[in-house]
Structure formats: C-alpha cells, structure tokens
Write an enzyme that holds these catalytic residues in place. Structure first.
Site, PDB file in Angstrom:
ATOM      1  N   CYS A  42      -6.617 -41.281  34.052  1.00  0.00           N
ATOM      2  CA  CYS A  42      -7.819 -40.545  34.482  1.00  0.00           C
ATOM      3  C   CYS A  42      -9.032 -41.466  34.510  1.00  0.00           C
ATOM      4  O   CYS A  42     -10.123 -41.044  34.909  1.00  0.00           O
ATOM      5  CB  CYS A  42      -8.103 -39.381  33.541  1.00  0.00           C
ATOM      6  SG  CYS A  42      -6.751 -38.214  33.444  1.00  0.00           S
ATOM      7  N   CYS A 111     -17.883 -36.961  31.132  1.00  0.00           N
ATOM      8  CA  CYS A 111     -18.002 -38.050  30.143  1.00  0.00           C
ATOM      9  C   CYS A 111     -18.590 -37.514  28.841  1.00  0.00           C
ATOM     10  O   CYS A 111     -18.169 -37.907  27.750  1.00  0.00           O
ATOM     11  CB  CYS A 111     -18.900 -39.167  30.669  1.00  0.00           C
ATOM     12  SG  CYS A 111     -18.274 -39.958  32.156  1.00  0.00           S
TER      13      CYS A 111
END
Lengths: 141, 413
Positions: A42, A111
């Site tokens: 990912c 994030c």
C-alpha cells in the site's frame, strides 16, 4: 503536490527516529509497546515503539516509517505528542488533530489515520504485555 | 527565477523543451506568414501551405514515408484515437449496434490514450485482447502471433514504453500482422526522433507521434497512414472541412506544424550522436547509483530500451518521499502517492515487480540539454535522499535483520 511548511520540516528533520532494539528483542520487554501498521504494497508502513513507565506514562517514543512525506511527518509528530503523556492521554489523540496540525490535504488523511492506529496498536501491545485490559480496536475507517 | 534556474530537468519522457531552432522556424508563421493553408486563391494561403508542405516532407523523411501519408493532428492522443477507432470502425465485421464486430489486440501496459479507445470499442461490440508483457516489459512477436484470430482486424502495440523505455518487437510484429492481413498501428510517441524508423521495412500501417517529446511544440502531432500496399482506410472521428484527406477536419495549426517539421529535421540529423551521448550519461547514472546503494533494481529489459531513460526502484523507500528529498531534480515516480488515482503504476504492476517496488520507483529521462555535471549532481542527491529515508525505514531494518518482508502478515488498512 505542495506540502505545508510543517510537513517539510518533519521530513527534513524527523523527530525521534529509531527503535529500542530489533523487533525480536523488544518483543520480550514488558516496558516496550510496539505498533506496526500499514503494508508495503500500500506504500506505507509505520512502526512505533513506546517506552512506558510503571505509572503508565510514555517516557520515550521512537518511530520508523516507509511512506510518503505526509506519513513520515504524521509519525514524527505522533512521537512528539505522546512523549510525556499517559497511555490514556495518548489514546485520546485523534487523527483529525494531526490533519489540522500538519495541514494535510484530503488525499493524505489516511496518513494521519495510520499514525493514530500506530499509537493505539503500540499501547495495546504494551497493555497486553502488562495484563491490562485492552479496549476493542475501533475500526473507524 | 524559474524552475530552470534551480531544478535539474530529468523528465524528458514527459515533455521536452522546444529547441531554439524550432522556435526560430515557427516565429514568422505567427505574425508574417499567417495565412490559412487552405486558402488556395491568394499568396498568404500559398505561403502557409508551403510551410505545411515542407513540414510534411520533414516528418515523412524521418519515418521513411511519403509526404501524402502524413496527417497532422493535435498530438499523439488524437493520432491514437483517429487510428484505433477509425480503423476498427472502418474494418468492422458487423455494423454498429451488433456484437462480434471484430477482434483487436493491444497490451495492458500501453498508454491510456491507446487503452481507453480500445475499452470504448469493447463497449461498441469489438472484442479486445490485452496482452501481458513478460517481466522484462516487452511484447514479443510470438505473443502477438499466438493472440491473432481469423477475425483480428487491428493490432496496436506501442514501439517504446513511456514509463520503462522498453522496446517491443515492432518490425517482427509488423511482419506478422501484414502476413495475417490485420492493420498494424504503433504508438511511437517515445520512439520517433530517438531511434531510426522505416515504415516500409518495419511493416507499419499506422503510426502516432507527438512533437513535444522531440523538442517541438506542445499541441501538435502526426499520424502516418499507409497509402499503398495496402491502402489503409479510416472512418474519421471529426467531421468538417475535409482537411488532411478527410481524416482530420479543422484549420491546420500552421506554426506548430512548421515546428514539428523542424523538430523532425533536427532529430534526423542529430539523434544518432545524441542517443550515444545520452546512453553514456544514463549508464553512468544507473551504474553509480547501483554501486553506491544496496537493493537498487532497473525495471524492464536492460538492453532493449531507449538510450536516454531509466526506470529504477530503490527498495524500502517510497517514491513520493524520495522525490521530496530530491526537490532539485524534476522526474516521475510509479508511486501511488504521485498519481491522481492513488494506485501504483499499472505499467510496473504489469511486469509483476510487486507493488512495493512500484511504490519505490523513479523514472529519470535525460535530454538534449542534459550535462554530465547534472548527472553527477543527481547521483549525489538521489543517493543522499535514499540513505536519509532508509535510516528511517522499518522495511530496511527488517531486510537487514534477514526477515523476508513478503512473508510478514501486514495489517493492511
């Protein structure tokens, strides 16, 4: 894409990079909690290690991160914020606070989620090692 | 101050600067020779037409084609659309609205300007085979041969891949298509002007090219359409004044066409020496990085590729963060974080290099103005950035501890 000043600062001078030992060594230590989240395919992996005293205060924190600039900045910021806090205070940190502090654009919100997850995972690891009750992992994404 | 003063340009596969000689050739066509090249009855029109005719010959000359076989377009995307949709609809085995209208062969790692027209044709009743390259990125003539069917009407295989620089087996694929009677189109955007082209010897029926990849202006390109042995016919997409043999109606972009012609003339003169020079610089860049850093891999075939570019992966560092560390180098990455779709490069995925190496890749493409000093500076900058990021990479630690990263169960999110 254009990053905020704060992301660039963390990227250039990340805070608290490192670890308290190889993963096989820290596994045995009851004062260390480890959280590894994300996946290489990912494009981001965060590793957070926390050193917790007997009163449940996070004495020190170290991170390593494979990921984009926002991922590095989010994990660097997370270590700064959790140092000196109790584990319960650290668990209260929300990804939205990280988004706000770093001025992350919408495409980079994951994030900050990853950073929040790394805090939770590391604390739960420490709790399990020390016989504390672990709250359910909320999967809020 | 502009980017040019501060940043090394290693993104020539994306676009190139206009050569000054090209600009000089174009300038009179804005303010003095401004006629419409279709105006047949006055001197302004004739002058403009002369400029277009010269350019047509210059483009044809670079391809080994006849001037009449060159159609000017707005760029390679338009050329690809005219060629692929135009040929499929012209040679369809059944009328619009029906199924089984014919078979088309292309590849999974073509440019989107080929893949998307093919996808549209699928919806219009055509059957499309998307070939998968080997791990070296190359589509071989054997792969095409094995995919050909009795109802194959069109094969579209790019000459050189835009992300990898790898070169497909074009002369052989052209020969096989000719023998089979299928129209052969190649998107030669990255190839033309870099290495020699001969549409006759290479058995090409349709070829797309773009000016801005070879030091010409943006917004102009050409499509080569074979006129004999066999004469290739196309159903036009854009209707209007019947310009460009009816394949592409619309007033000609004279100044840009003149620029494309000049760019082709320069490329014909200089590409051999330029290619050798850039190959030397590219090899230095690659070899230095590979000798200084561990776990560096070149993606795609090492030999069968364009001389001026490399697609290179630096294990355990993510491409976007790497690009942040080399702000003074303009380049591209296969990382998901650099793409609008947040997906890693589908081209690298097609090679089976694994998503993590796709996330870790840079495409560095050198060009006419690249100097050795720039290459040296880039080597230092990239090596330093990779080391900076590896010092904080948990994957690098695991690798050094001897852990097989692919065997770990990651907590995917």
């Amino acid at each position: 894409m254009a990053y905020s000043e704060k992301v660039i600062e963390h990227y250039q001078k990340p805070q608290n990079v490192g670890s308290f030992g190889a993963s096989s060594d820290v596994k045995e230590r009851s004062d260390i909690g480890v959280g590894i989240v994300g996946a290489p395919e990912c494009g981001d992996v965060m590793q957070l290690q926390i050193k917790v005293d007997e009163a449940g205060k996070i004495e020190d924190a170290k991170f390593k991160c494979f990921g984009c600039g926002s991922a590095i900045a989010s994990s660097s910021l997370a270590t700064e914020w959790i140092k000196g806090r109790t584990v319960d205070e650290a668990l209260a940190i929300k990804n939205t606070e990280i988004v706000e502090e770093l001025a992350l654009p919408p495409v980079k919100i994951h994030c900050s989620v990853l950073a929040e997850d790394s805090i939770r995972t590391a604390i739960n690891d420490w709790k399990k090692k020390n016989g504390h009750e672990v709250e359910d992992d909320h999967h809020h994404h | 101050m502009t980017a040019q003063d501060t940043t090394i340009y290693f993104d020539h596969a994306s676009t190139t600067p206009c050569d000054q000689r090209v600009v000089d050739a174009m300038l009179p066509y804005f303010t003095s020779i401004y006629g419409n090249s279709s105006s047949r009855n006055h001197a302004y029109g004739w002058e403009a037409e002369n400029g277009v005719d010269t350019a047509r010959s210059q483009v044809a000359d670079l391809l080994g084609a006849q001037p009449k076989e060159i159609i000017f377009t707005s760029g390679a995307t338009e050329s690809n659309n005219i060629a692929i949709k135009g040929a499929a609809r012209m040679y369809a085995k059944a009328p619009s609205g029906s199924e089984n209208r014919g078979h088309i062969i292309t590849a999974v790692h073509e440019h989107k300007a080929v893949i998307d027209p093919c996808r549209r044709l699928e919806r219009e009743g055509f059957d499309v085979t998307f070939l998968e390259p080997g791990s070296d990125g190359i589509i071989t003539s054997e792969m095409v041969k094995d995919a050909l069917r009795d109802d194959t009407i069109l094969v579209s295989i790019m000459w050189a891949n835009n992300e990898l620089g790898t070169i497909n087996e074009i002369p052989c694929i052209g020969k096989i298509c000719k023998e089979h009677g299928a129209v052969f189109h190649t998107d030669a955007t990255q190839w033309v002007g870099k290495l020699p082209t001969d549409v006759e010897a290479d058995n090409i029926d349709l070829l797309s090219l773009s000016a801005h990849k070879m030091y010409g202006p943006k917004g102009v390109g050409a499509l080569y359409v074979r006129r004999r042995r066999p004469r290739v016919r196309l159903e036009a997409i854009q209707d209007g004044g019947g310009h460009e043999r009816g394949f592409r109606s619309g007033t000609l972009n004279v100044s840009s066409i003149v620029g494309l012609g000049a760019a082709c003339a320069i490329a014909k003169q200089e590409m051999e020496a330029e290619g050798e020079r850039l190959r030397g610089l590219r090899d230095k860049l690659e070899n230095e990085l590979m000798s200084r850093l561990e776990v560096v891999e070149v993606n795609g075939h090492r030999e069968h590729r364009l001389p001026h570019m490399t697609n290179i992966s630096f294990g355990f560092v993510e491409g976007e963060s790497l690009m942040m560390g080399i702000k003074n180098i303009a380049c591209s990455s296969g990382s998901a974080c650099t793409s609008a779709s947040l997906e890693p490069s589908y081209v690298l995925k097609a090679l089976g290099v694994g998503d993590e190496l796709a996330h870790s890749s840079l495409r560095l493409s050198l060009g006419r103005n690249t100097t050795e000093a720039e290459v040296d500076e880039a080597i230092e900058g990239i090596a330093a950035a990779v080391e900076h990021l590896r010092a904080m990479s948990p994957l690098f630690d695991l690798w050094k501890e001897g852990v097989d990263i692919s065997k770990i169960e990651w907590q995917s999110h």
